[in-house]
Write a protein that holds these residues in place. Structure first.
Motif, mmCIF file in Angstrom:
data_model
loop_
_atom_site.group_PDB
_atom_site.id
_atom_site.type_symbol
_atom_site.label_atom_id
_atom_site.label_comp_id
_atom_site.label_asym_id
_atom_site.label_seq_id
_atom_site.Cartn_x
_atom_site.Cartn_y
_atom_site.Cartn_z
ATOM 1 N N MET A 1 24.129 53.386 46.486
ATOM 2 C CA MET A 1 25.341 53.674 45.743
ATOM 3 C C MET A 1 26.363 52.553 45.908
ATOM 4 O O MET A 1 27.051 52.207 44.967
ATOM 5 N N LEU A 2 26.489 52.026 47.105
ATOM 6 C CA LEU A 2 27.445 50.962 47.364
ATOM 7 C C LEU A 2 27.081 49.702 46.588
ATOM 8 O O LEU A 2 27.958 48.991 46.101
ATOM 9 N N ARG A 3 25.776 49.443 46.444
ATOM 10 C CA ARG A 3 25.331 48.277 45.676
ATOM 11 C C ARG A 3 25.734 48.405 44.210
ATOM 12 O O ARG A 3 26.108 47.427 43.577
ATOM 13 N N VAL A 4 25.637 49.601 43.696
ATOM 14 C CA VAL A 4 26.007 49.826 42.291
ATOM 15 C C VAL A 4 27.505 49.587 42.102
ATOM 16 O O VAL A 4 27.932 48.965 41.128
ATOM 17 N N LEU A 5 28.307 50.062 43.034
ATOM 18 C CA LEU A 5 29.755 49.865 42.922
ATOM 19 C C LEU A 5 30.150 48.403 43.035
ATOM 20 O O LEU A 5 31.097 47.960 42.387
ATOM 21 N N THR A 6 29.425 47.631 43.858
ATOM 22 C CA THR A 6 29.756 46.210 43.996
ATOM 23 C C THR A 6 29.456 45.435 42.716
ATOM 24 O O THR A 6 29.954 44.325 42.545
ATOM 25 N N LEU A 11 32.412 44.161 37.112
ATOM 26 C CA LEU A 11 32.075 44.159 35.689
ATOM 27 C C LEU A 11 33.155 44.871 34.874
ATOM 28 O O LEU A 11 33.585 44.375 33.824
ATOM 29 N N ALA A 12 33.618 46.023 35.358
ATOM 30 C CA ALA A 12 34.687 46.749 34.663
ATOM 31 C C ALA A 12 35.974 45.927 34.652
ATOM 32 O O ALA A 12 36.686 45.883 33.638
ATOM 33 N N LEU A 13 36.266 45.260 35.745
ATOM 34 C CA LEU A 13 37.441 44.407 35.825
ATOM 35 C C LEU A 13 37.343 43.253 34.830
ATOM 36 O O LEU A 13 38.313 42.923 34.146
ATOM 37 N N LEU A 14 36.164 42.662 34.726
ATOM 38 C CA LEU A 14 35.942 41.564 33.785
ATOM 39 C C LEU A 14 36.131 42.043 32.344
ATOM 40 O O LEU A 14 36.804 41.390 31.542
ATOM 41 N N VAL A 15 35.542 43.177 32.010
ATOM 42 C CA VAL A 15 35.657 43.700 30.640
ATOM 43 C C VAL A 15 37.118 43.994 30.319
ATOM 44 O O VAL A 15 37.623 43.624 29.249
#
Length: 125
Positions: A1-6, A11-15
């Motif tokens: 789960m932590l890997r997915v959040l990293t 990615l969300a910040l970039l978008v």
């Protein structure tokens, strides 16, 4: 789960940063032209997004469709432009209200004068 959040958080910040950059008018962008900001964010995603958020845009000015540009009367300036003003604190609103009352009084006086001149006691439409 932590890997997915990293992966998802940058990615969300970039978008978000890219969309914000593309929607920002040229006169509100600081430092570089819009094209260079987009390239910077695409080449160095996390750093580019953070630099855009903190230094790329003049966030004190309201956009043409934003709050500080006519949606509300100008109030005391805060860190992000003018704040909305309550109608009873807005001098423009109070002046329009006063003028409206004066216009109503003038119409009533004119009507009374017309009735007195005609000798007619009933109001005209």
């Amino acid at each position: 789960m932590l890997r997915v959040l990293t992966v998802l958080i940058p990615l969300a910040l970039l978008v978000w940063a890219l969309v914000d950059c593309l929607q920002t008018p040229e006169e509100e962008i600081k430092g570089m032209p819009k094209v260079l900001w987009v390239l910077f964010m695409l080449l160095i995603p996390l750093v580019g997004s953070l630099v855009w958020i903190f230094a790329g845009k003049d966030r004190r000015r309201g956009r043409a469709t934003g709050w500080g540009q006519g949606a509300f009367p100008a109030g005391p300036a805060g860190p992000y432009g003018s704040a909305p003003v309550a109608p009873d604190d807005d001098p423009n609103f109070l002046e329009r209200l006063r003028l409206h009352k004066l216009e109503q009084d003038l119409k009533a006086r004119e009507e009374k004068l017309r009735r007195d001149e005609d000798g007619d006691e009933r109001p005209r439409p």
